[in-house]
Scaffold this motif. Structure first.
Motif, mmCIF file in Angstrom:
data_model
loop_
_atom_site.group_PDB
_atom_site.id
_atom_site.type_symbol
_atom_site.label_atom_id
_atom_site.label_comp_id
_atom_site.label_asym_id
_atom_site.label_seq_id
_atom_site.Cartn_x
_atom_site.Cartn_y
_atom_site.Cartn_z
ATOM 1 N N PRO A 115 -33.974 20.251 35.746
ATOM 2 C CA PRO A 115 -32.840 19.768 34.946
ATOM 3 C C PRO A 115 -32.524 18.327 35.335
ATOM 4 N N PHE A 116 -32.309 17.444 34.353
ATOM 5 C CA PHE A 116 -32.092 16.038 34.686
ATOM 6 C C PHE A 116 -31.306 15.336 33.590
ATOM 7 N N ILE A 117 -30.729 14.181 33.975
ATOM 8 C CA ILE A 117 -30.103 13.254 33.034
ATOM 9 C C ILE A 117 -31.037 12.057 32.951
ATOM 10 N N PRO A 118 -31.764 11.887 31.846
ATOM 11 C CA PRO A 118 -32.858 10.909 31.819
ATOM 12 C C PRO A 118 -32.377 9.468 31.823
ATOM 13 N N PRO A 119 -33.113 8.566 32.478
ATOM 14 C CA PRO A 119 -32.868 7.125 32.337
ATOM 15 C C PRO A 119 -33.171 6.679 30.911
ATOM 16 N N SER A 120 -32.773 5.463 30.601
ATOM 17 C CA SER A 120 -32.986 4.939 29.252
ATOM 18 C C SER A 120 -34.460 4.644 28.991
ATOM 19 N N ASP A 121 -35.206 4.264 30.018
ATOM 20 C CA ASP A 121 -36.598 3.866 29.853
ATOM 21 C C ASP A 121 -37.545 4.959 30.334
ATOM 22 N N SER A 122 -38.832 4.692 30.196
ATOM 23 C CA SER A 122 -39.851 5.618 30.673
ATOM 24 C C SER A 122 -39.767 5.745 32.197
ATOM 25 N N PHE A 123 -40.003 6.944 32.725
ATOM 26 C CA PHE A 123 -39.906 7.156 34.176
ATOM 27 C C PHE A 123 -40.800 8.327 34.561
ATOM 28 N N ASP A 124 -41.143 8.401 35.852
ATOM 29 C CA ASP A 124 -41.924 9.511 36.391
ATOM 30 C C ASP A 124 -40.965 10.578 36.902
#
Length: 466
Positions: free
Chosen positions: A298-307
């Protein structure tokens, strides 16, 4: 050219002095420590600097004789000062007064401080002065309006992020920056929005996930030497979702007979994971108690691409099994290369080639060969055979005598050696609308070597037999 710190101060003969604004640059301070050595005087606290600077500018105790300031041997006709602090003489301090306000900064001296260099050689002075003049031009018109002054001072920190990022003055036209700043409609700040989510997305929700695995391998084809291989993967995500702090849950799945994922490292945006998942390590042998899922993130995604995460796995077999034999007979070299794709591996290579180097032997004069599949080419430097199945290095410290290797390069799209894949049905996004989920995966070779079994080779592990 950089600044260690800057200030906007106020002095009222009746009310005394006050710090309206200050900004310090720790990265520049570290450079000062390196460049100036023991002669560096640390930047004092704001209150201590204010008191020391007012004394230096004769705005406090002006009727008293202060030796370090008023001695006849010290005559200053510039706005560059040496300010006496508890830690020593802070120099150079660039400071001047205008309409009751004091503009000050401490430029970085890119060299030794003893003896003091000529002012013309301190490149940060001119940039620091230009920046202070830009701040003065921005602040001065509002000097008589206390509310307007307070508002402009409040915007200075944001403006200086653009004008002087990390202490390096790039744009001294603060008023010009402020006009463009004021034209931008201020977005309401959501207290729930995390720092790593720097912008908001508007549009149809969509999530793109790619699992990229790499496999390293060392094969020897010798009884007393252990072949080794290692698989490590990364799960890359790009989440275009509306909202300040959207919640996303993504699960990784494995075939029922696959070895578990280990050495898992997660991105800081992941809100919670099972602690046993993070404790599963490849340093210990596999046993029944090893964590084998579910791998839910479960996560709150950053605005950009991420690993989203990294992992390793102890897969039972490498994808390609090989044997390489090289024998030197006078000026001729006879080689045999046998490659076999493991039966469990998907035969859908985007590319696959074996490179057979012959460094330290001069150019290949003549080549006679027979290949069961594909084609064999002599590389343009004539020190490398390339067997195309699906850098220029004139010398090599490893390939001496009969010590030689074949190196494989390949990529298999839509495949992972671990079998790991994204369960698209398990992706949960708690936002309105049906999101578009796109998932892909791939296996790529990384340092995939097959050594000559007829000669010694570098060992990763000690021989099993004495």
């Amino acid at each position: 050219m950089a600044l260690r710190a800057l200030w906007l101060l106020r002095h009222d003969p009746a009310a005394g002095g006050a710090v309206l604004f200050s900004r310090r640059y720790p990265t520049v301070e570290l450079r000062a420590e390196t460049l100036n050595g023991s002669a560096r005087v640390p930047i004092p606290s704001d209150s201590a600097f204010l008191e020391a600077l007012l004394l230096e500018l004769k705005l406090e105790d002006e009727h008293l004789f202060v030796e370090h300031r008023d001695t006849c041997t010290r005559i200053s006709r510039s706005c560059v000062h040496s300010v006496s602090t508890a830690a020593g003489e802070l120099w150079p301090v660039l400071a001047f007064r205008k309409s009751g306000l004091i503009y000050a900064c401490v430029p970085l001296v890119e060299g030794g401080l003893e003896p003091r260099p000529a002012l013309l050689t301190v490149r940060g002075l001119s940039q620091g002065l230009a920046l202070l003049l830009g701040i003065m031009d921005y602040v001065s018109p509002s000097r008589k309006n206390e509310a307007e002054l307070s508002s402009k001072v409040g915007q200075l920190r944001t403006l200086l992020i653009q004008a002087c990022p990390l202490g390096t003055p790039l744009n001294t036209n603060i008023r010009g920056l402020s006009s463009s700043f004021e034209d931008i409609q201020e977005m309401p700040v959501d207290k729930e929005q995390p720092a790593w989510r720097s912008s908001s997305y508007k549009g149809k929700p969509q999530v793109n996930v790619c699992i990229a695995e790499k496999v390293k391998c060392m094969q020897y084809d010798q009884r007393d030497v252990v072949d080794t291989w290692q698989v490590y993967g990364a799960v890359n995500c790009k989440c275009d979702i509306e909202g300040a702090a959207p919640n996303v849950t993504l699960s990784l799945a494995l075939p029922s007979n696959a070895p578990p994922l280990q050495d898992i490292v997660v991105h800081h945006c992941v809100t919670s994971v099972d602690p046993a998942m993070l404790l599963s390590t490849s340093a210990e042998p596999l046993h029944d108690s090893v964590y084998n899922g579910p791998y839910k993130f479960p996560f709150i995604p950053p605005s950009d691409s991420f690993d989203l995460c990294y992992y390793t796995s102890q897969v039972p077999v490498p994808p390609i099994l090989g044997c390489y034999q090289l024998v030197e007979e006078g000026s001729q070299i006879k080689i045999t290369v046998n490659l076999k794709l493991h039966e469990s591996i998907k035969n859908s290579f985007e590319y696959c080639e074996a490179r057979i180097p012959f460094f330290n032997r001069g150019p290949i004069a003549q080549s006679e060969h027979k290949v069961s599949y594909g084609q064999l080419d002599v590389f343009r430097e004539k020190s490398l055979l390339v067997w195309v199945i699906g850098k220029e290095h004139p010398t090599d410290y490893v390939c001496t005598g009969n010590t030689a290797y074949v190196k494989l390069y390949f990529r298999i799209p839509d495949f992972t050696l671990t079998g790991c894949y994204v369960d698209q049905h398990s992706v949960q996004i708690f936002v309105p609308g049906k999101p578009k989920i796109t998932a892909s995966r791939e296996l790529i070779s990384s340092d995939y070597y097959i050594w000559n079994s007829k000669a010694p080779a570098p060992m990763v592990f000690k021989p099993l037999l004495d």
